[in-house]
Design a protein around this motif. Sequence first.
Motif, mmCIF file in Angstrom:
data_model
loop_
_atom_site.group_PDB
_atom_site.id
_atom_site.type_symbol
_atom_site.label_atom_id
_atom_site.label_comp_id
_atom_site.label_asym_id
_atom_site.label_seq_id
_atom_site.Cartn_x
_atom_site.Cartn_y
_atom_site.Cartn_z
ATOM 1 N N TYR A 78 8.983 -24.482 15.938
ATOM 2 C CA TYR A 78 10.351 -24.276 16.551
ATOM 3 C C TYR A 78 10.846 -22.848 16.454
ATOM 4 C CZ TYR A 78 10.570 -29.376 14.315
ATOM 5 O OH TYR A 78 10.468 -30.413 14.077
ATOM 6 N N VAL A 79 10.314 -21.634 16.353
ATOM 7 C CA VAL A 79 10.577 -20.117 16.713
ATOM 8 C C VAL A 79 9.867 -19.932 18.119
ATOM 9 C CG1 VAL A 79 11.377 -18.022 16.762
ATOM 10 C CG2 VAL A 79 11.630 -19.787 14.751
ATOM 11 N N SER A 80 8.740 -19.939 17.700
ATOM 12 C CA SER A 80 7.811 -19.493 19.320
ATOM 13 C C SER A 80 7.461 -20.235 20.237
ATOM 14 C CB SER A 80 6.321 -18.674 18.592
ATOM 15 O OG SER A 80 5.915 -20.235 18.832
ATOM 16 N N ASP A 81 8.053 -21.487 20.089
ATOM 17 C CA ASP A 81 7.857 -22.638 21.175
ATOM 18 C C ASP A 81 8.762 -22.978 21.672
ATOM 19 O OD1 ASP A 81 4.963 -23.150 21.045
ATOM 20 O OD2 ASP A 81 4.877 -24.398 19.074
ATOM 21 N N TYR A 82 10.057 -21.950 20.960
ATOM 22 C CA TYR A 82 11.150 -23.166 21.818
ATOM 23 C C TYR A 82 11.021 -22.401 23.011
ATOM 24 C CZ TYR A 82 16.463 -22.700 22.555
ATOM 25 O OH TYR A 82 17.612 -23.385 22.812
ATOM 26 N N ILE A 83 11.882 -23.051 23.872
ATOM 27 C CA ILE A 83 12.204 -23.135 25.441
ATOM 28 C C ILE A 83 13.696 -22.795 25.381
ATOM 29 C CG2 ILE A 83 12.717 -23.252 28.057
ATOM 30 C CD1 ILE A 83 9.908 -25.224 27.080
ATOM 31 N N PRO A 84 14.240 -21.670 25.721
ATOM 32 C CA PRO A 84 16.433 -21.809 25.522
ATOM 33 C C PRO A 84 16.475 -22.710 27.012
ATOM 34 C CG PRO A 84 15.532 -19.544 25.951
ATOM 35 C CD PRO A 84 13.656 -20.102 25.966
ATOM 36 N N PRO A 85 17.816 -23.241 27.544
ATOM 37 C CA PRO A 85 18.049 -24.020 28.112
ATOM 38 C C PRO A 85 18.633 -22.467 29.334
ATOM 39 C CG PRO A 85 20.097 -23.639 26.196
ATOM 40 C CD PRO A 85 18.629 -23.063 25.874
ATOM 41 N N GLY B 284 11.256 -21.322 4.503
ATOM 42 C CA GLY B 284 11.696 -19.748 4.676
ATOM 43 C C GLY B 284 11.040 -19.767 5.660
ATOM 44 N N PRO B 285 10.117 -20.269 6.459
ATOM 45 C CA PRO B 285 8.982 -20.093 7.322
ATOM 46 C C PRO B 285 10.047 -20.171 8.377
ATOM 47 C CG PRO B 285 7.853 -20.821 5.892
ATOM 48 C CD PRO B 285 9.014 -21.707 5.075
ATOM 49 N N ASN B 286 10.902 -20.730 8.621
ATOM 50 C CA ASN B 286 11.857 -20.964 10.179
ATOM 51 C C ASN B 286 12.329 -19.424 10.299
ATOM 52 O OD1 ASN B 286 9.877 -22.748 11.584
ATOM 53 N ND2 ASN B 286 11.226 -24.477 10.349
ATOM 54 N N PHE B 287 12.784 -19.804 8.894
ATOM 55 C CA PHE B 287 13.970 -18.694 8.528
ATOM 56 C C PHE B 287 13.776 -16.787 8.955
ATOM 57 C CE2 PHE B 287 17.347 -16.309 5.333
ATOM 58 C CZ PHE B 287 18.153 -15.719 6.708
ATOM 59 N N TYR B 288 12.012 -16.826 8.489
ATOM 60 C CA TYR B 288 11.036 -16.076 8.185
ATOM 61 C C TYR B 288 11.156 -14.823 9.486
ATOM 62 C CZ TYR B 288 7.455 -12.456 7.596
ATOM 63 O OH TYR B 288 6.317 -10.928 8.072
ATOM 64 N N LYS B 289 11.419 -16.198 10.466
ATOM 65 C CA LYS B 289 10.583 -16.427 11.904
ATOM 66 C C LYS B 289 11.419 -15.857 12.995
ATOM 67 C CE LYS B 289 6.761 -19.290 11.739
ATOM 68 N NZ LYS B 289 6.147 -20.430 12.039
ATOM 69 N N LEU B 290 13.186 -16.554 12.343
ATOM 70 C CA LEU B 290 13.479 -15.800 13.191
ATOM 71 C C LEU B 290 14.021 -14.982 13.181
ATOM 72 C CD1 LEU B 290 15.905 -19.145 12.692
ATOM 73 C CD2 LEU B 290 14.850 -18.483 14.587
ATOM 74 N N HIS C 46 19.562 -14.100 16.507
ATOM 75 C CA HIS C 46 20.918 -14.537 15.884
ATOM 76 C C HIS C 46 20.633 -15.380 15.065
ATOM 77 C CE1 HIS C 46 21.768 -10.694 19.030
ATOM 78 N NE2 HIS C 46 22.813 -10.636 18.398
ATOM 79 N N ALA C 47 20.977 -15.918 14.093
ATOM 80 C CA ALA C 47 20.277 -17.082 13.364
ATOM 81 C C ALA C 47 21.731 -17.328 12.980
ATOM 82 C CB ALA C 47 19.575 -16.892 12.148
ATOM 83 N N LEU C 48 22.330 -18.440 12.600
ATOM 84 C CA LEU C 48 23.433 -19.372 12.321
ATOM 85 C C LEU C 48 23.150 -20.422 10.758
ATOM 86 C CD1 LEU C 48 26.498 -19.177 12.517
ATOM 87 C CD2 LEU C 48 25.516 -21.660 14.144
ATOM 88 N N LEU C 49 23.764 -19.787 10.354
ATOM 89 C CA LEU C 49 23.039 -20.117 8.682
ATOM 90 C C LEU C 49 25.082 -21.511 8.085
ATOM 91 C CD1 LEU C 49 21.532 -20.985 6.663
ATOM 92 C CD2 LEU C 49 21.783 -18.411 4.881
ATOM 93 N N TYR C 50 24.563 -22.155 7.798
ATOM 94 C CA TYR C 50 25.457 -22.883 6.383
ATOM 95 C C TYR C 50 25.320 -22.904 5.424
ATOM 96 C CZ TYR C 50 28.921 -23.764 10.719
ATOM 97 O OH TYR C 50 29.444 -23.544 11.680
ATOM 98 N N PRO C 51 25.766 -21.968 4.110
ATOM 99 C CA PRO C 51 24.589 -22.409 3.034
ATOM 100 C C PRO C 51 25.358 -23.714 2.419
ATOM 101 C CG PRO C 51 25.053 -20.100 3.006
ATOM 102 C CD PRO C 51 26.416 -21.125 4.296
ATOM 103 N N GLY C 52 26.428 -24.112 2.268
ATOM 104 C CA GLY C 52 27.228 -25.361 1.778
ATOM 105 C C GLY C 52 26.179 -26.765 2.518
#
Length: 605
Positions: free
Chosen positions: A407-414, A523-529, A535-541
């Motif tokens: 999901y990180v390296s294969d992503y193509i921005p809009p 965890g792996p996706n968070f690590y790759k970001l 710029h990662a966006l996280l909502y712990p709730g």
Amino acid sequence: MAATGSSPFLYIPFVKSTHANSGRYRCVSLHRPMAVSADQSSSPARVTMQNGISLDLGEKKRKEANEFISKIYSNPDEIPDEKGETLRDYLEECKDLMIEPKAGPPRWFTPLECGSYTSDSPLLLFLPGIDGMGFGLIKHNRKLGKIFDMWCLHIPVTDKTSFTDLVKLVEGTVRSECKRSPNRPIYIVGESLGACIALDVSARNPDIDLMLILANPATSFSRSQLQSLIPLLQFMPSQLLPYLPYMMNLASGLEFVLKFPFYMSIAIYLGDHLRMVLENTVKGLMPHQTIGELTQDLVAISSYLSVLADILPGETLVWKLQMLKSASATVNSHLHAVKAQALLLCSGKDQLFPSQEEAQRLYCRLPKCEIRTFEESGHFLFLEDDFDLVTTIKGASFYRHGKYLDYVSDYIPPTPYEFKKIYESYRMVFAVTSPVMLSTLEDGKVVRGLAGIPSVGPVLFVGYHMLLAFELAPLVLRFMMERNILLRGIAHPMMFNRFKEGKMLDLASFDTYRLMGAVPVSGPNFYKLLSSKSHALLYPGGVREALHRKGEEYKLFWPEQSEFVRMASRFGARIVPFGVVGEDDIGEVSQMFFSTVAYCFGAHE
């Protein structure tokens, strides 16, 4: 918020054409790399920004490129619409380039506008419908060519290769390319008849990594209106076949007479003769179908037949309809062996096949399958003005370079136009909420806007959800518009996977989130970001916080241990905490308003 044996199709001859615009296409040899035309041999410079967005800008200087990209998203209303080829362009290509009396066997070709793909791009094979021309993706060639090595199958109009041999042709290509690049997936895009070929190839090769994109598959031919057309065409005199579409329009008279006024007497004769053929065919072969019902079916598909009649000779049309019938029966007997991932694209107004019903049937039969429905589209989905194949692939997270989706390296921005469409879909949210963004500069000064946001990653934004997470769209879109920063949201897995059983939200409703860069929480996706300086966006709730109940306004549902801090410190990421004010209050005001209205109506009664 991705050893062939002896066969006459192994070495594909070059497409020969004497037309002026024939230079737009090049042939593909199965055993050597494709040649790139001289006007496309020099690849454009690629400018990559800190947030991972890249644009091809030719030979522009890097400074000019940075200034350009910083403004491109600032005002979505000024982003121009994308204009592609139309159905008329498609017909012109079919007529001017590939229709030749002795055009040879089926072969692969690549449009020259698809020559900008990268070395690690996966292969995409396009299998056309009953027309066989291979130009069905004419509107999408340029965008597809940037992310795929694209080959299109062309079947000459006079060629009568059987369905089985077409399957063997595609199968030979698939096996050869799989042997050459075993770690990359092979995409097969098929429409109508091409979808049947794709499914049969997949059933015969369950160990090859195939990604199927099927548009209005002809596997429902037995329930199609075309089924009732075959007996009519079989009994119709061959000299009438070229005029069939004209006879079907306006009671087989007006359009034909307008097109051929000097054949008025012949048109009258043909109209009477067609009526007699219809009556005899219905009485002798279809006793349970009335003449009126059959006539309605024929009128409904007359527009489609008009297009085919402009491309295919009458005898070829009859032969291909018969092949379509046998293809549907063959594939349905092999569906149990299909193991490939499949993305079903069905039209809501398909007048040829019951595409929506068939998509649901295939969804239950295929183990790894997703559906995307386009309610206002007809059978020619790929030629519809509002349909974008690349956007659909990206939104469904259906693009990958290796054996497994990253999901990180294969992503193509809009693209800018994709961003514009997303902004327009949320315009009402902006109008109702009128969001105001505040940020803090390094000296502690609070300013209006996002000037205090770090532009270089990795950066982790940590916040809390408001009611129904309405703050997401204004937040992510405003970051793109003001700072050209793409927030990669860490989202709930339900936005990416759906169980076959049970009631779950339609995955298509989350396509926008995936298009804007969402990744499943792990965890792996968070690590790759963080390792890619995103710029990662996280909502712990999580979802529970977004679906808080009455009396839980502004309440946090965070876990006791915040593991994200340890990961962020490992990469030296900046943690930017943020909060949202007003959304829960709006919900409270709305509840009071509707309660008051309900009370007033109750009191009035």
